[in-house]
Structures are given as C-alpha cells and as structure tokens.
Design an enzyme around this catalytic site. Sequence first.
Site, mmCIF file in Angstrom:
data_model
loop_
_atom_site.group_PDB
_atom_site.id
_atom_site.type_symbol
_atom_site.label_atom_id
_atom_site.label_comp_id
_atom_site.label_asym_id
_atom_site.label_seq_id
_atom_site.Cartn_x
_atom_site.Cartn_y
_atom_site.Cartn_z
ATOM 1 N N HIS A 17 -16.147 -16.885 -0.297
ATOM 2 C CA HIS A 17 -17.059 -16.708 -1.506
ATOM 3 C C HIS A 17 -18.377 -17.733 -1.467
ATOM 4 O O HIS A 17 -19.735 -17.200 -2.113
ATOM 5 C CB HIS A 17 -16.584 -17.316 -2.797
ATOM 6 C CG HIS A 17 -14.738 -17.387 -3.089
ATOM 7 N ND1 HIS A 17 -13.879 -18.529 -2.935
ATOM 8 C CD2 HIS A 17 -14.953 -16.244 -3.898
ATOM 9 C CE1 HIS A 17 -12.713 -17.274 -3.753
ATOM 10 N NE2 HIS A 17 -13.284 -16.374 -3.874
ATOM 11 N N LYS A 41 -1.394 -15.077 -14.249
ATOM 12 C CA LYS A 41 -1.571 -15.277 -12.786
ATOM 13 C C LYS A 41 -0.747 -16.096 -12.814
ATOM 14 O O LYS A 41 -1.566 -17.421 -13.536
ATOM 15 C CB LYS A 41 -2.989 -15.551 -11.585
ATOM 16 C CG LYS A 41 -3.569 -14.150 -11.383
ATOM 17 C CD LYS A 41 -4.863 -14.380 -10.513
ATOM 18 C CE LYS A 41 -5.163 -12.750 -9.636
ATOM 19 N NZ LYS A 41 -6.836 -12.905 -8.819
ATOM 20 N N ARG A 90 -15.190 -6.468 -0.264
ATOM 21 C CA ARG A 90 -14.603 -6.790 1.378
ATOM 22 C C ARG A 90 -14.423 -5.674 1.889
ATOM 23 O O ARG A 90 -14.818 -5.729 3.273
ATOM 24 C CB ARG A 90 -13.759 -8.215 1.369
ATOM 25 C CG ARG A 90 -13.943 -9.087 0.811
ATOM 26 C CD ARG A 90 -13.237 -10.240 1.290
ATOM 27 N NE ARG A 90 -11.496 -9.778 0.184
ATOM 28 C CZ ARG A 90 -10.518 -9.646 -0.080
ATOM 29 N NH1 ARG A 90 -9.643 -10.265 1.054
ATOM 30 N NH2 ARG A 90 -10.521 -8.791 -1.156
ATOM 31 N N SER A 128 -8.301 -15.123 -1.370
ATOM 32 C CA SER A 128 -8.100 -16.709 -1.758
ATOM 33 C C SER A 128 -6.420 -15.944 -1.456
ATOM 34 O O SER A 128 -5.201 -17.112 -1.550
ATOM 35 C CB SER A 128 -8.742 -16.934 -3.301
ATOM 36 O OG SER A 128 -9.441 -17.050 -3.314
#
Length: 153
Positions: A17, A41, A90, A128
């Site tokens: 990040h 979440k 990514r 994460s």
Amino acid sequence: MKIALFPGSFDPVTKAHVDILRRAIPLFDKVVIGIGLNSTKAAFLNIERRKEMLEAVFSDDSKVEVATYEGLTVEFCKKIGAAYMIRGIRTVSDFEYEKAIAQMNHALVPEIESIFIVSKPGYSSISSTIVRDIMRNNGDVRQFLPKEAFDLL
C-alpha cells in the site's frame, strides 16, 4: 487542485500500500487515504487503529490526509472533491476485478477517473488478507508492514 482518493480497508496497511501511495503522491496536489467501512467484511483491526497507523506512516507528508467513510466510494470522492481514484494492481486477477469496479464507478459518476498503479514485483505477493492470516496465527509480519504500522500493533 488535483485531489485523488486511495480507498481500501487497510486492515492492516502493508508495504505494498505504502509503495503505491508514495508513487502516486507526486501526481496530485492532495491524496486522501479513504478507509472504507465494509459491512460484509469482519475487520481484524478497528477503524481507529487503522487510521492511526496510516497517519503515523504518512506523518511526514503534508499532501496526505486520512479519512474514514461508509457507502459508495464514488460518493465519497464527490464529497471530498476527488476527481481521481487510485487503485493498486498486483496481479492479472486484480486488474480484471479493478477494471470492472472502475467501469461501474464510471457509469455512476463519469467525472471520476480511476488510475491504476502496478505494484513493484517485490510487493506483488503482499496482501492484507494474507498478512491478517499470518497475524491470526501469531506469525511474524514485520517484513510486510511499514515500521510505523507494526509499532502500533
């Protein structure tokens, strides 16, 4: 003034990040790191701790602000006057997912442009989700987190 939002859960903030943000900051007059509250979440770290971590990591940069929000990200962009949304990529699957989100956001608010920044190869495996899993199992996550964030765990 060119304002960008970098939205995410940042649960926790990772070196990946930070890399995306450090590379994005010179492109804008102001970058708001938006910690989104996602009701679907279960968060590992509370929102206050995540905000504190991000503020510690970027305390040396006056162009960076940290805020929390709930609801549609494009609505938060409008609220803070951001015409750009920064997204880190990514993998190819990240690109497909982010492309779909960007297209939906564009349909909702055409004035907001999504900017994709590809992660450096050394950070492409850091997520994460994986870091949280390591933390839940008492593993050492120091190599994946900025020092300022690790110090606040």
